[in-house]
Motif scaffolding. Sequence first.
Motif, PDB file in Angstrom:
ATOM      1  N   LEU A  92      34.032 -60.335 -10.356  1.00  0.00           N
ATOM      2  CA  LEU A  92      33.597 -58.951 -10.263  1.00  0.00           C
ATOM      3  C   LEU A  92      34.445 -58.246  -9.206  1.00  0.00           C
ATOM      4  N   VAL A  93      34.969 -57.060  -9.531  1.00  0.00           N
ATOM      5  CA  VAL A  93      35.812 -56.312  -8.599  1.00  0.00           C
ATOM      6  C   VAL A  93      35.335 -54.867  -8.538  1.00  0.00           C
ATOM      7  N   VAL A  94      35.674 -54.195  -7.457  1.00  0.00           N
ATOM      8  CA  VAL A  94      35.440 -52.755  -7.345  1.00  0.00           C
ATOM      9  C   VAL A  94      36.704 -52.044  -7.787  1.00  0.00           C
ATOM     10  N   VAL A  95      36.537 -51.014  -8.586  1.00  0.00           N
ATOM     11  CA  VAL A  95      37.668 -50.250  -9.101  1.00  0.00           C
ATOM     12  C   VAL A  95      37.646 -48.852  -8.488  1.00  0.00           C
ATOM     13  N   VAL A  96      38.816 -48.417  -7.985  1.00  0.00           N
ATOM     14  CA  VAL A  96      38.952 -47.074  -7.415  1.00  0.00           C
ATOM     15  C   VAL A  96      40.239 -46.454  -7.947  1.00  0.00           C
ATOM     16  N   ASP A  97      40.316 -45.150  -7.831  1.00  0.00           N
ATOM     17  CA  ASP A  97      41.552 -44.456  -8.169  1.00  0.00           C
ATOM     18  C   ASP A  97      42.610 -44.774  -7.109  1.00  0.00           C
ATOM     19  N   ALA A  98      43.868 -44.812  -7.520  1.00  0.00           N
ATOM     20  CA  ALA A  98      44.954 -45.169  -6.596  1.00  0.00           C
ATOM     21  C   ALA A  98      45.051 -44.219  -5.414  1.00  0.00           C
ATOM     22  N   ARG A  99      44.538 -42.992  -5.547  1.00  0.00           N
ATOM     23  CA  ARG A  99      44.596 -42.016  -4.451  1.00  0.00           C
ATOM     24  C   ARG A  99      43.382 -42.075  -3.535  1.00  0.00           C
ATOM     25  N   HIS A 100      42.448 -42.949  -3.887  1.00  0.00           N
ATOM     26  CA  HIS A 100      41.233 -43.079  -3.081  1.00  0.00           C
ATOM     27  C   HIS A 100      41.566 -43.770  -1.757  1.00  0.00           C
ATOM     28  N   PRO A 101      40.930 -43.360  -0.635  1.00  0.00           N
ATOM     29  CA  PRO A 101      41.201 -44.001   0.659  1.00  0.00           C
ATOM     30  C   PRO A 101      41.009 -45.517   0.654  1.00  0.00           C
ATOM     31  N   LEU A 102      40.062 -46.008  -0.155  1.00  0.00           N
ATOM     32  CA  LEU A 102      39.816 -47.449  -0.190  1.00  0.00           C
ATOM     33  C   LEU A 102      40.934 -48.209  -0.899  1.00  0.00           C
ATOM     34  N   ALA A 103      41.790 -47.498  -1.623  1.00  0.00           N
ATOM     35  CA  ALA A 103      42.864 -48.164  -2.364  1.00  0.00           C
ATOM     36  C   ALA A 103      43.839 -48.878  -1.439  1.00  0.00           C
ATOM     37  N   GLU A 104      43.839 -48.519  -0.165  1.00  0.00           N
ATOM     38  CA  GLU A 104      44.739 -49.160   0.793  1.00  0.00           C
ATOM     39  C   GLU A 104      44.212 -50.516   1.251  1.00  0.00           C
ATOM     40  N   LYS A 105      42.938 -50.802   0.980  1.00  0.00           N
ATOM     41  CA  LYS A 105      42.352 -52.059   1.414  1.00  0.00           C
ATOM     42  C   LYS A 105      42.622 -53.148   0.373  1.00  0.00           C
ATOM     43  N   THR A 106      42.587 -54.381   0.817  1.00  0.00           N
ATOM     44  CA  THR A 106      42.720 -55.503  -0.103  1.00  0.00           C
ATOM     45  C   THR A 106      41.376 -56.196  -0.330  1.00  0.00           C
ATOM     46  N   VAL A 107      40.519 -56.180   0.701  1.00  0.00           N
ATOM     47  CA  VAL A 107      39.206 -56.791   0.600  1.00  0.00           C
ATOM     48  C   VAL A 107      38.174 -55.812   1.152  1.00  0.00           C
ATOM     49  N   LEU A 108      37.101 -55.633   0.395  1.00  0.00           N
ATOM     50  CA  LEU A 108      36.053 -54.711   0.820  1.00  0.00           C
ATOM     51  C   LEU A 108      34.974 -55.430   1.628  1.00  0.00           C
ATOM     52  N   VAL A 109      34.389 -54.698   2.560  1.00  0.00           N
ATOM     53  CA  VAL A 109      33.165 -55.137   3.232  1.00  0.00           C
ATOM     54  C   VAL A 109      32.068 -54.174   2.796  1.00  0.00           C
ATOM     55  N   PRO A 110      30.820 -54.564   2.878  1.00  0.00           N
ATOM     56  CA  PRO A 110      29.733 -53.704   2.383  1.00  0.00           C
ATOM     57  C   PRO A 110      29.773 -52.293   2.949  1.00  0.00           C
TER      58      PRO A 110
END
Length: 315
Positions: free
Chosen positions: A166-184
């Motif tokens: 299971l992965v989180v999907v974001v648009d490439a321009r989203h600020p989170l797109a710069e991360k490799t691993v998410l935290v809650p």
Amino acid sequence: MIERIHLEMLTLVQRLGTVARVADELHRTQPTITHAIKKLESELGVTLWRKQGRGIELTHAGEHVARRGAPLLTGFSRLERDVAGFAAGRRGTLRIGVECHPCFHWLSGVVGSFLRRWPDVDVDVIRDYQFSGYEALVNRQVDLVVTPDPRRIPGVVSTPVLPYELVVVVDARHPLAEKTVLVPEDLAAETLYTYPVDRGRLDIFTRFLSPAGIEPHRVETIETTEIMLQLVAAGRGVTAVPDWLAEDAGDRADGSDLVRLRIGEGIPKELVVSHREEDASLVYLLDFISGASSRGYRDWGHRGADPDGERHIGP
């Protein structure tokens, strides 16, 4: 009463011309053939054949019965072949229940090849049993259940067909797109799109957000995967989907640029197909599972595939 054997006799008389030949063809004695037709003539009150030289020929009534009976004989033969197909597990209807929205997307890539391999088997994908597929399976309302959350039930066999994460999907321009691993905490300010399912069945909550006590800024439910991914591509929010579904969406030529992000240490899952143990003799059912497993490991290239790109997992 006209029976099938009478129709066979009259049809053969029309083609072969003698009782002896008809008897040989039907593996019966000549007196048996003659007695059967005489008895039928007595019941109907009409002559069906008469002597003609050294042979016999049909009367007008006999010709009519033979002509009208020919399609019935064809129907009998077809029916016998159909029943034999059912008995051999090569004919029938495969009723499939699903327990996840992405399962429909996966299923569409599997059903086509199955239908080409099994022209005498119909497929019925039943949405009414969404999220209660095992109850439907036990109650014989479906024959297969496709689910990412298998259950151990006596008399039910489950076969893994596709491992995924299971992965989180974001648009490439989203600020989170710069991360490799998410935290809650990364999702605390986000709009999270989910399927219209109870949170207790959504791993993004049960295995990631809820244990950390994190609630997204807003949660919106979307019925259709395509719309959900379009909203994400437009920068309206984020969503959590199987990595194979995100990969498939990213390959589309619609201009969207989606980025997949790992959820914490990872949320591994496996798509499973379950069936009743008593149906293990249905050849087409087992072939569906084998073909689904092969396609899953080949086309989406997940871990565990054989060196040649295919993996068949039996029941």
